[in-house]
Scaffold this motif. Structure first.
Motif, mmCIF file in Angstrom:
data_model
loop_
_atom_site.group_PDB
_atom_site.id
_atom_site.type_symbol
_atom_site.label_atom_id
_atom_site.label_comp_id
_atom_site.label_asym_id
_atom_site.label_seq_id
_atom_site.Cartn_x
_atom_site.Cartn_y
_atom_site.Cartn_z
ATOM 1 N N LEU A 14 -0.237 11.186 -2.125
ATOM 2 C CA LEU A 14 0.313 12.262 -1.737
ATOM 3 C C LEU A 14 1.071 13.187 -2.915
ATOM 4 O O LEU A 14 0.527 14.478 -2.676
ATOM 5 C CB LEU A 14 1.492 11.998 -0.906
ATOM 6 C CG LEU A 14 1.005 11.475 0.518
ATOM 7 C CD1 LEU A 14 2.197 10.792 1.251
ATOM 8 C CD2 LEU A 14 0.390 12.193 1.426
ATOM 9 N N LEU A 15 1.582 12.671 -3.753
ATOM 10 C CA LEU A 15 2.224 13.672 -4.842
ATOM 11 C C LEU A 15 0.913 14.115 -5.585
ATOM 12 O O LEU A 15 0.899 15.363 -6.046
ATOM 13 C CB LEU A 15 3.136 12.770 -5.628
ATOM 14 C CG LEU A 15 4.364 12.361 -4.968
ATOM 15 C CD1 LEU A 15 5.366 11.562 -5.932
ATOM 16 C CD2 LEU A 15 5.154 13.271 -4.677
ATOM 17 N N LEU A 16 -0.121 13.273 -5.911
ATOM 18 C CA LEU A 16 -1.232 13.976 -6.780
ATOM 19 C C LEU A 16 -1.824 15.092 -5.836
ATOM 20 O O LEU A 16 -2.596 15.701 -6.214
ATOM 21 C CB LEU A 16 -2.229 12.512 -6.915
ATOM 22 C CG LEU A 16 -3.680 12.743 -7.747
ATOM 23 C CD1 LEU A 16 -3.172 13.428 -9.035
ATOM 24 C CD2 LEU A 16 -4.485 11.570 -7.619
ATOM 25 N N PHE A 17 -2.073 14.578 -4.467
ATOM 26 C CA PHE A 17 -2.668 15.656 -3.533
ATOM 27 C C PHE A 17 -1.928 17.042 -3.684
ATOM 28 O O PHE A 17 -2.535 18.067 -3.889
ATOM 29 C CB PHE A 17 -2.683 15.149 -2.192
ATOM 30 C CG PHE A 17 -2.534 16.297 -1.330
ATOM 31 C CD1 PHE A 17 -3.936 16.962 -1.055
ATOM 32 C CD2 PHE A 17 -1.630 16.465 -0.345
ATOM 33 C CE1 PHE A 17 -3.879 18.092 0.073
ATOM 34 C CE2 PHE A 17 -1.833 17.510 0.686
ATOM 35 C CZ PHE A 17 -2.911 18.176 0.897
ATOM 36 N N VAL A 18 -0.647 17.049 -3.697
ATOM 37 C CA VAL A 18 0.059 18.129 -3.877
ATOM 38 C C VAL A 18 -0.113 18.756 -5.230
ATOM 39 O O VAL A 18 -0.504 20.103 -5.228
ATOM 40 C CB VAL A 18 1.551 17.937 -3.658
ATOM 41 C CG1 VAL A 18 2.314 19.288 -4.013
ATOM 42 C CG2 VAL A 18 1.959 17.562 -2.241
ATOM 43 N N GLY A 19 -0.296 18.016 -6.307
ATOM 44 C CA GLY A 19 -0.395 18.726 -7.428
ATOM 45 C C GLY A 19 -1.804 19.332 -7.665
ATOM 46 O O GLY A 19 -1.924 20.326 -8.316
ATOM 47 N N LEU A 20 -2.690 18.628 -7.312
ATOM 48 C CA LEU A 20 -4.049 18.877 -7.260
ATOM 49 C C LEU A 20 -4.368 20.065 -6.591
ATOM 50 O O LEU A 20 -5.094 20.998 -6.688
ATOM 51 C CB LEU A 20 -5.203 17.636 -7.046
ATOM 52 C CG LEU A 20 -6.461 17.427 -7.488
ATOM 53 C CD1 LEU A 20 -6.416 17.396 -9.003
ATOM 54 C CD2 LEU A 20 -7.204 16.551 -6.995
ATOM 55 N N ALA A 21 -3.626 20.124 -5.123
ATOM 56 C CA ALA A 21 -3.830 21.198 -4.479
ATOM 57 C C ALA A 21 -3.280 22.491 -5.027
ATOM 58 O O ALA A 21 -3.792 23.706 -4.989
ATOM 59 C CB ALA A 21 -2.973 21.268 -3.116
ATOM 60 N N ILE B 35 0.807 -1.179 -0.040
ATOM 61 C CA ILE B 35 -0.133 -0.026 -0.159
ATOM 62 C C ILE B 35 0.873 1.287 0.010
ATOM 63 O O ILE B 35 0.461 2.361 -0.645
ATOM 64 C CB ILE B 35 -0.907 0.148 1.295
ATOM 65 C CG1 ILE B 35 -1.920 -1.388 1.241
ATOM 66 C CG2 ILE B 35 -1.820 1.146 1.330
ATOM 67 C CD1 ILE B 35 -2.751 -1.315 2.674
ATOM 68 N N ARG B 36 1.875 1.198 0.549
ATOM 69 C CA ARG B 36 3.015 2.199 0.765
ATOM 70 C C ARG B 36 3.136 2.918 -0.516
ATOM 71 O O ARG B 36 2.945 4.308 -0.468
ATOM 72 C CB ARG B 36 4.138 1.835 1.445
ATOM 73 C CG ARG B 36 5.151 3.082 1.737
ATOM 74 C CD ARG B 36 6.484 2.743 2.475
ATOM 75 N NE ARG B 36 6.147 1.851 3.385
ATOM 76 C CZ ARG B 36 7.088 0.724 4.049
ATOM 77 N NH1 ARG B 36 8.208 0.521 3.378
ATOM 78 N NH2 ARG B 36 6.528 -0.161 4.806
ATOM 79 N N PRO B 37 3.623 2.446 -1.578
ATOM 80 C CA PRO B 37 3.916 3.280 -2.890
ATOM 81 C C PRO B 37 2.947 3.948 -3.231
ATOM 82 O O PRO B 37 2.720 4.949 -4.168
ATOM 83 C CB PRO B 37 4.658 2.180 -3.920
ATOM 84 C CG PRO B 37 4.088 0.872 -3.255
ATOM 85 C CD PRO B 37 4.138 1.008 -1.744
ATOM 86 N N VAL B 38 1.613 3.496 -3.325
ATOM 87 C CA VAL B 38 0.499 3.619 -3.892
ATOM 88 C C VAL B 38 0.021 5.029 -3.061
ATOM 89 O O VAL B 38 -0.357 6.039 -3.576
ATOM 90 C CB VAL B 38 -0.704 2.648 -3.979
ATOM 91 C CG1 VAL B 38 -1.855 3.547 -4.727
ATOM 92 C CG2 VAL B 38 -0.234 1.633 -4.736
#
Length: 476
Positions: A112-119, A104-107
């Motif tokens: 988290l990277l998607l969250f930063v980009g979307l934010a 689950i960790r890599p996903v």
């Protein structure tokens, strides 16, 4: 073993890509169709350039991206981990002594990277897109429909004129039995024109010639002197009128010339507005305290008030009425009843004025607090919706593993239930926060927190076999 884990982690990440893209573009299409259905009436029948319609659609795609991405993450996670569990790969992983958390960790890191980009997208791109879309909507809304006459229906789309035509020949643009009312505007007198036939001839994009034949006109002229209106009747074989169609053309305005709302501002700009609103609230509170000190400083005891001295001076020439015992302490210090009554009436008047000022200040403070809440809600929303990408991984991964079904239908069913509760909670939380019933943080983050706790519990349960029931067993 390390290479095996890495390969497995990469394989799980790849399994997310296709479902994510498929669900993302499907949701974008559905949201786009919903947008077109809602606004189709404003776009059709106004001769709006195709370029403007495309620009309007593109600017509205920004908010669709912010909504569709978290939902696509949930569906992709349920499908990827459901398929992983359905193929009994989890059983093999556990037999090898590997903690399920490692898959689950890599996903989770990717989310988290998607969250930063979307934010970042929600804070920098979305407000500008919303401002352009809002400006376009206003421009389209104020544009009048095209010049479209219909038989036996009054038409007043052109400023200054009202048309009534009995018959229209669409092939030759000929009009029959025309009645035209000319309003007294733009240095024109009021006129009433009747014609048997008319012909529309396009002059240019912003003007139209109306050739009237076999008719008469009544012109109502107001002389400079006198109140009598002069009526001038003229008959004609042919009369040419030029109609200005510039008001019917689409005009673009600069989005920067329009005021910005909470949804067209970045978080930094909204924090500045919130800070200024807090300062205004503090000024209102200080004003209320200042008013109360003014009321309190007006002492009536001991004959110190100027008002009391005035009342006593008025009563020097008349026989004073003996004072009466009052239920109020201060009036009992004076020797006559008239001064006591005047004192009480003046006190009541001042207290009534003070009460009205307090009510006005209270309403001003409440209005500013609601504006503050609305801005803070929007600031939290710019983070809470993108953070749902992380939340849906925490919740979707263990649920997908436990359900052991990796087909799209099952994932879509679970996602529909979860997303329905999520959006209902988000919308209701926003409404409650706007009404000052809950804080903006609670309104925007409650469901994220609840779903995260549920997901973390399920991950711990998968990794260690821990259950809530174990707590009660130990306590017993």
């Amino acid at each position: 073993m390390g290479k095996f884990i890495n390969k497995l982690q990469i394989d799980l990440l790849k399994r997310h890509v296709n479902p994510f893209l498929f669900c993302f573009f499907t949701l974008m299409f559905l949201l786009l169709m919903q947008f077109l259905i809602l606004h189709i009436d404003n776009l059709i029948g106004k001769d709006i350039p195709l370029k403007v319609i495309i620009e309007l659609i593109l600017t509205n795609l920004a908010y669709m991206v912010v909504l569709a991405a978290p939902m696509a993450v949930l569906v992709a996670t349920l499908m990827a981990y459901g398929k992983f569990s359905e193929l009994n790969e989890l059983t093999a992983l556990r037999a090898s002594g590997i903690n399920p958390m490692k898959i689950i960790r890599p996903v989770l890191i990717t989310s988290l990277l998607l969250f930063v980009g979307l934010a970042w997208f929600s804070n920098n791109v979305l407000p500008e897109a919303n401002q352009k879309a809002r400006s376009l909507f206003i421009d389209i809304r104020v544009k009048k429909p095209g010049f479209e006459l219909k038989p036996n229906i009054f038409y007043d789309g052109i400023e200054g004129y009202t048309f009534l035509v009995e018959k229209i020949d669409g092939e030759t643009d000929s009009l029959y039995d025309i009645t035209l009312f000319q309003k007294p505007e733009n240095n024109r007198d009021r006129a009433y024109i009747i014609a048997e036939k008319g012909l529309l001839v396009s002059k240019n994009a912003q003007a139209l010639n109306l050739n009237l034949m076999n008719g008469y006109s009544l012109k109502f002229t107001q002389p400079k002197r006198g109140n009598n209106t002069l009526i001038e009747r003229n008959t004609f074989d042919k009369h040419v009128m030029t109609l200005d169609l510039s008001d019917l053309s689409f005009m673009r305005s600069d989005p920067e010339d329009r005021n910005r709302s909470d949804r067209t501002m970045s978080s930094r700009a909204m924090f500045i507005v919130v800070d200024s609103l807090y300062k205004e609230v503090n000024k209102q509170v200080a004003m209320a305290g200042k008013d109360s000190s003014l009321i309190a400083s007006r002492k009536y005891g001991g004959g110190e008030s100027y008002f009391v001295h005035q009342q006593m001076s008025k009563n020097t020439n008349t026989k004073p009425i003996p004072a009466f015992e009052s239920g109020y302490i201060v009036p009992n210090h004076f020797d006559n009843a008239s001064t006591q009554r005047s004192l009480l009436s003046e006190s009541i008047r001042q207290l009534t004025e003070y009460q009205k000022r307090l009510e006005s200040i209270q309403s001003n403070i409440e209005w500013r607090k609601k504006r503050i809440a609305r801005y803070l809600v929007e600031i939290h929303k710019k983070l809470s919706i993108p953070f749902a990408c992380v939340v849906f991984i925490l919740f979707g991964a263990p649920v997908g593993i436990m359900t052991k079904r990796g087909n799209f239908g099952f994932a879509a069913l679970i996602s529909t239930v979860v997303l329905t509760f999520y959006w209902v909670a988000l919308i209701q939380g926003e409404k409650l926060a706007d009404r000052l019933l809950v804080s903006p943080f609670i309104g925007m983050w409650t469901f994220n927190i609840v779903l995260s706790i549920a997901g973390i519990y399920l991950i711990i349960h998968l990794a260690t076999g821990f259950s809530i029931k174990d707590l009660f067993k130990k306590s017993d």
